[in-house]
Design a protein around this motif. Structure first.
Motif, PDB file in Angstrom:
ATOM      1  N   SER A  57       0.835  -1.198   0.000  1.00 55.04           N
ATOM      2  CA  SER A  57       0.000   0.000   0.000  1.00 55.04           C
ATOM      3  C   SER A  57       0.874   1.254   0.000  1.00 55.04           C
ATOM      4  O   SER A  57       1.974   1.251   0.542  1.00 55.04           O
ATOM      5  CB  SER A  57      -0.924   0.002   1.206  1.00 55.04           C
ATOM      6  OG  SER A  57      -0.199   0.300   2.362  1.00 55.04           O
ATOM      7  N   THR A  58       0.377   2.299  -0.629  1.00 55.95           N
ATOM      8  CA  THR A  58       1.188   3.507  -0.792  1.00 55.95           C
ATOM      9  C   THR A  58       0.712   4.660   0.093  1.00 55.95           C
ATOM     10  O   THR A  58       1.260   5.743   0.027  1.00 55.95           O
ATOM     11  CB  THR A  58       1.145   3.974  -2.263  1.00 55.95           C
ATOM     12  OG1 THR A  58      -0.203   3.973  -2.695  1.00 55.95           O
ATOM     13  CG2 THR A  58       1.980   3.100  -3.150  1.00 55.95           C
ATOM     14  N   SER A  59      -0.327   4.441   0.926  1.00 56.41           N
ATOM     15  CA  SER A  59      -0.835   5.557   1.733  1.00 56.41           C
ATOM     16  C   SER A  59      -0.908   5.252   3.219  1.00 56.41           C
ATOM     17  O   SER A  59      -1.475   6.036   3.970  1.00 56.41           O
ATOM     18  CB  SER A  59      -2.233   5.944   1.257  1.00 56.41           C
ATOM     19  OG  SER A  59      -2.139   6.564   0.024  1.00 56.41           O
ATOM     20  N   ASP A  60      -0.401   4.099   3.629  1.00 60.49           N
ATOM     21  CA  ASP A  60      -0.537   3.727   5.033  1.00 60.49           C
ATOM     22  C   ASP A  60       0.768   3.872   5.801  1.00 60.49           C
ATOM     23  O   ASP A  60       1.842   3.609   5.276  1.00 60.49           O
ATOM     24  CB  ASP A  60      -1.038   2.283   5.149  1.00 60.49           C
ATOM     25  CG  ASP A  60      -2.454   2.147   4.649  1.00 60.49           C
ATOM     26  OD1 ASP A  60      -3.289   2.986   5.017  1.00 60.49           O
ATOM     27  OD2 ASP A  60      -2.722   1.226   3.852  1.00 60.49           O
ATOM     28  N   MET A  65       0.613  -0.767   8.035  1.00 58.61           N
ATOM     29  CA  MET A  65       1.379  -1.748   7.243  1.00 58.61           C
ATOM     30  C   MET A  65       1.664  -2.990   8.089  1.00 58.61           C
ATOM     31  O   MET A  65       1.550  -4.121   7.600  1.00 58.61           O
ATOM     32  CB  MET A  65       2.719  -1.151   6.790  1.00 58.61           C
ATOM     33  CG  MET A  65       2.602  -0.024   5.798  1.00 58.61           C
ATOM     34  SD  MET A  65       2.306  -0.571   4.111  1.00 58.61           S
ATOM     35  CE  MET A  65       3.955  -1.014   3.628  1.00 58.61           C
ATOM     36  N   ALA A 158      -8.260  15.396  -0.214  1.00 57.79           N
ATOM     37  CA  ALA A 158      -7.085  15.816   0.552  1.00 57.79           C
ATOM     38  C   ALA A 158      -6.926  17.333   0.526  1.00 57.79           C
ATOM     39  O   ALA A 158      -7.460  17.990  -0.365  1.00 57.79           O
ATOM     40  CB  ALA A 158      -5.853  15.154  -0.055  1.00 57.79           C
ATOM     41  N   VAL A 180      -9.375  13.975   4.267  1.00 59.43           N
ATOM     42  CA  VAL A 180      -8.081  13.623   4.853  1.00 59.43           C
ATOM     43  C   VAL A 180      -7.532  14.913   5.451  1.00 59.43           C
ATOM     44  O   VAL A 180      -7.360  15.898   4.740  1.00 59.43           O
ATOM     45  CB  VAL A 180      -7.143  13.081   3.758  1.00 59.43           C
ATOM     46  CG1 VAL A 180      -5.739  12.852   4.286  1.00 59.43           C
ATOM     47  CG2 VAL A 180      -7.717  11.811   3.137  1.00 59.43           C
ATOM     48  N   TYR A 182      -4.689  16.033   6.690  1.00 55.44           N
ATOM     49  CA  TYR A 182      -3.356  16.589   6.398  1.00 55.44           C
ATOM     50  C   TYR A 182      -2.712  15.833   5.249  1.00 55.44           C
ATOM     51  O   TYR A 182      -3.163  14.745   4.883  1.00 55.44           O
ATOM     52  CB  TYR A 182      -2.456  16.531   7.640  1.00 55.44           C
ATOM     53  CG  TYR A 182      -2.285  15.141   8.220  1.00 55.44           C
ATOM     54  CD1 TYR A 182      -1.503  14.182   7.595  1.00 55.44           C
ATOM     55  CD2 TYR A 182      -2.935  14.783   9.405  1.00 55.44           C
ATOM     56  CE1 TYR A 182      -1.370  12.907   8.122  1.00 55.44           C
ATOM     57  CE2 TYR A 182      -2.803  13.508   9.934  1.00 55.44           C
ATOM     58  CZ  TYR A 182      -2.013  12.581   9.286  1.00 55.44           C
ATOM     59  OH  TYR A 182      -1.890  11.322   9.799  1.00 55.44           O
ATOM     60  N   ALA A 183      -1.648  16.448   4.702  1.00 56.75           N
ATOM     61  CA  ALA A 183      -0.881  15.786   3.643  1.00 56.75           C
ATOM     62  C   ALA A 183       0.094  14.827   4.299  1.00 56.75           C
ATOM     63  O   ALA A 183       1.069  15.240   4.893  1.00 56.75           O
ATOM     64  CB  ALA A 183      -0.138  16.832   2.814  1.00 56.75           C
ATOM     65  N   GLY A 184      -0.178  13.553   4.197  1.00 59.21           N
ATOM     66  CA  GLY A 184       0.693  12.554   4.819  1.00 59.21           C
ATOM     67  C   GLY A 184      -0.019  11.221   4.893  1.00 59.21           C
ATOM     68  O   GLY A 184      -1.162  11.099   4.468  1.00 59.21           O
ATOM     69  N   VAL A 185       0.665  10.230   5.466  1.00 55.67           N
ATOM     70  CA  VAL A 185       0.053   8.910   5.568  1.00 55.67           C
ATOM     71  C   VAL A 185      -0.737   8.790   6.874  1.00 55.67           C
ATOM     72  O   VAL A 185      -0.582   9.618   7.777  1.00 55.67           O
ATOM     73  CB  VAL A 185       1.101   7.774   5.463  1.00 55.67           C
ATOM     74  CG1 VAL A 185       1.754   7.787   4.096  1.00 55.67           C
ATOM     75  CG2 VAL A 185       2.158   7.904   6.558  1.00 55.67           C
ATOM     76  N   SER A 188       0.254   9.658  10.891  1.00 55.06           N
ATOM     77  CA  SER A 188       1.626  10.134  11.015  1.00 55.06           C
ATOM     78  C   SER A 188       1.739  11.538  11.608  1.00 55.06           C
ATOM     79  O   SER A 188       2.803  11.958  12.019  1.00 55.06           O
ATOM     80  CB  SER A 188       2.325  10.095   9.653  1.00 55.06           C
ATOM     81  OG  SER A 188       1.672  10.949   8.742  1.00 55.06           O
ATOM     82  N   LYS A 189       0.648  12.291  11.607  1.00 56.80           N
ATOM     83  CA  LYS A 189       0.698  13.676  12.103  1.00 56.80           C
ATOM     84  C   LYS A 189      -0.514  13.937  12.992  1.00 56.80           C
ATOM     85  O   LYS A 189      -1.384  13.092  13.128  1.00 56.80           O
ATOM     86  CB  LYS A 189       0.658  14.656  10.920  1.00 56.80           C
ATOM     87  CG  LYS A 189       1.844  14.571   9.955  1.00 56.80           C
ATOM     88  CD  LYS A 189       1.693  15.605   8.856  1.00 56.80           C
ATOM     89  CE  LYS A 189       2.783  15.473   7.808  1.00 56.80           C
ATOM     90  NZ  LYS A 189       2.573  16.341   6.642  1.00 56.80           N
TER      91      LYS A 189
END
Lengths: 273, 416
Positions: A57-60, A65, A158, A180, A182-185, A188-189
């Motif tokens: 996966s590219t967004s987790d 993960m 986003a 979403v 924030y910009a990030g996975v 994470s923030k």
């Protein structure tokens, strides 16, 4: 709008609160424990997002993960997740909505029509497909299939998206739209309320669709703050961490479900206005 | 040397798909979280602008010629001709010496071009990239050092262990190296980690090490890399007076295959061969041969292409001795070209590549990258099979083998 979402949104409104949405990875840490967790969480959640694991996966974040890895090791497969949802639904008496959340590759491999049919058969109320671009041909097929079968297609928006993208996404969204924060996975923030306000404003110019907010909502206070701005509040990573913590303590099945349930109960109380 | 300008020979549609008209199958596209859509749009618009900007293209070419040393020789290899049966039986064999580039592989061409583009067109201050063999990392880090950009490299922990020389050089160039411990700990999770990092830092630019990823990356990487093929095509014409009969290149993600073969896409008489790693053998399942191993279509890291995966859509780990080929997918344009039959595929096992490595050292005095040995082995086999003295064969010697020395010396000693 999907009937379950109609009911839960109306109920929350009448109780002067937002809906509480929990995310867990399906079959984390194993089938039976996950089943018990889902049943337990349905007592406190208006909606549960069930992650269909993808190992690339590219967004987790690494939290999700790792949960994906645990689930895959315990035998998670798309078909098994449908079976899990079906069994849970048969035991849950509340109107909790169940949503699958995953990546397009699994759905493509399972077959889009087949996926939608099995969603329907197992009582899924809606789907989130993280990497299904609005303009992809597969996305049209998913949207049409879900709509035809009265299931929600929940699109992600986003802070980096513009009016045009929001417009495209609104055309394909049903039941609610997922902001979403924030910009990030995932996880994470910290939740970014300014982004939420800005995006809500942009969406409200174009539509009255209910708005859900996720990413970075980690505790009771976060839930409380976000619930003032959103119709649905989504918590994921911190619940998944709790499952990991419980598992590491050696808890399984109902014991693990209760351990996670107590945590989610506290979180969910934040949605009261 | 006057380098022939780029011509678009195989454009994807506006959504980044190459569609096989016979089967209707689509390759490419843009499958990514909504967070990255604006980033990709910025890259796409910037790339279109860059390709029309004569000053940008001229300055970039000047840098590629003088800094990367892109006009490498084409070497006629009588030694390889003799091994294949002699010129009178099999024709002539030419090696495109991309191993002589600055930083010793084909990677610096697209890497430098991408970083140059990021700096001058997108005005980015930071580059995020991933790497397998660290060839790409080394190339991107070098470009960032020269052009004054911050560089963040994601590398699988297993790869980091395997190719420490390139990793060390990357570090010396000033890059921040982040080891990725997810899943298989190789190129694939490193690529996913780089994409995730880009989501958190949209003002940076992501540079991909191969012609993979969401649109416009496959298009951009092969366009930048194709300068290698444009030069080689002109050199071959000057050397032989005609088109080569065959062009051979190794294929992991596909950047070095695109680089050399792209200018020949419309030349019907040229037979293009992509060579994959058969690892321990295709039938063993432990390989990186996406096309030869008949991998199905999937959606991986933002694009629709052939993917090594299980029946549930989980991506399978690839197996190969060559870190640069250790990837579970192949770029979408290459998969499309394979589906039309224009590029034919073969696969070489690790053992065959290792033996070819030792042979190249002993018989030609060249230290090739292990990746290049997969193609040399398969090319010699195909050339022998063709047995046509009138043919000229072009092989892409895509990298130098300094970073393979430790493992290969051990292999040599263990097998003597």
């Amino acid at each position: 709008m999907n009937k379950t979402f109609q009911k839960i949104l109306a109920k929350a409104k009448s109780e002067n609160r937002s809906c509480f949405v929990a995310f867990v990875t399906g079959m984390d840490p194993d089938y039976e424990s996950s089943k018990k967790i889902l049943i337990e969480l349905s007592k406190y959640c208006d909606c549960i997002e069930i992650g269909v694991s993808f190992n690339t996966s590219t967004s987790d974040s690494s939290i999700i993960m790792s949960a994906n890895d645990r689930a895959i090791k315990s035998g998670a497969k798309t078909g098994k997740i449908f079976q899990l949802i079906k069994e849970v639904k048969s035991e849950v008496k509340s109107d909790t909505a169940f949503v699958t959340m995953g990546y397009l590759n699994q759905i493509h491999v399972y077959g889009i029509d087949n996926y939608i049919n099995d969603c329907k058969k197992s009582g899924v109320d809606g789907c989130i497909v993280v990497d299904s671009n609005n303009e992809a041909p597969e996305d049209d097929q998913i949207f049409k299939g879900l709509t035809k079968n009265n299931m929600a297609y929940i699109k992600l928006i986003a802070p980096t998206n513009d009016d045009n993208y929001i417009k495209q996404s609104l055309k394909k969204s049903s039941s609610w739209l997922y902001i979403v924060s924030y910009a990030g996975v995932t996880g994470s923030k910290e939740v970014n309320l300014d982004n939420v306000k800005k995006l809500s404003k942009m969406i409200r110019k174009q539509s009255k669709i209910p708005i859900g907010v996720g990413f970075g909502i980690k505790n009771y206070d976060d839930v409380k703050k976000v619930s003032k701005l959103a119709d649905l509040v989504v918590c994921g990573s911190s619940i998944v961490e709790k499952i990991k913590e419980g598992s590491q303590k050696g808890l399984t099945n109902q014991n693990l479900a209760q351990f996670v349930g107590e945590y989610v109960k506290t979180l969910s109380e934040g949605v009261k206005h | 040397m006057k380098i022939p300008p780029f011509k678009e020979l195989n454009a994807p549609d506006s959504l980044g798909y190459w569609t096989n008209k016979k089967t209707g199958e689509k390759y490419g596209g843009q499958y990514i979280s909504p967070l990255l859509i604006p980033n990709l749009k910025k890259v796409e618009v910037g790339f279109q602008k860059a390709m029309k900007n004569k000053k940008f293209l001229t300055n970039l070419e000047e840098q590629l010629v003088n800094h990367i040393g892109i006009v490498t020789p084409i070497l006629r290899s009588k030694e390889l001709e003799d091994i294949a049966g002699g010129e009178k039986k099999i024709g002539k064999i030419f090696l495109k010496r991309t191993d002589l580039h600055h930083d010793s592989s084909h990677k610096p061409v697209s890497a430098f071009s991408s970083v140059y583009f990021a700096k001058h067109i997108l005005k980015a201050k930071k580059i995020i990239t991933e790497t397998g063999a660290s060839m790409n990392a080394r190339a991107v880090a070098s470009a960032c050092a020269k052009l004054g950009l911050e560089c963040e490299v994601h590398i699988g922990a297993v790869d980091a262990e395997k190719v420490s020389l390139n990793k060390d050089i990357t570090e010396l160039y000033g890059a921040k190296i982040i080891e990725c411990h997810d899943s298989t700990k190789t190129l694939l999770p490193a690529m996913a980690a780089a994409l995730r990092s880009w989501q958190s830092d949209p003002s940076a630019m992501y540079v991909v090490g191969s012609c993979c990823g969401p649109h416009p990356y496959p298009l951009m990487v092969r366009t930048f890399a194709s300068i290698i093929g444009r030069i080689a095509k002109k050199q071959m014409q000057e050397l032989t007076g005609k088109l080569p009969s065959t062009v051979f290149a190794v294929c992991g993600g596909g950047s070095n295959l695109s680089a050399i073969s792209y200018p020949y896409y419309n030349d019907k008489k040229v037979n293009i061969f992509g060579i994959e790693s058969a690892g321990k053998g295709i039938s063993s399942g432990a390989h990186a041969a996406t096309i030869t191993g008949k991998a199905p279509i999937g959606i991986l890291l933002g694009a629709r292409s052939n993917v090594l995966m299980n029946e549930d859509g989980q991506i399978n780990e690839s197996h190969t001795e060559a870190s640069g080929l250790d990837f579970s997918g192949t770029g979408p344009e290459i998969c499309y070209m394979a589906s039309t039959g224009k590029i034919k595929f073969r696969a070489t096992t690790d053992k065959e590549a290792q033996e070819t490595f030792l042979m190249m050292c002993r018989k030609t005095g060249i230290l090739p990258a292990i990746e290049a040995c997969y193609v040399i082995h398969a090319a010699l086999k195909e050339i022998k099979r063709r047995k046509n003295p009138r043919e000229n064969h072009l092989i892409h010697l895509c990298g130098s083998g300094e970073s393979n020395v430790g493992r290969m010396l051990k292999y040599k000693r263990d097998n003597e």
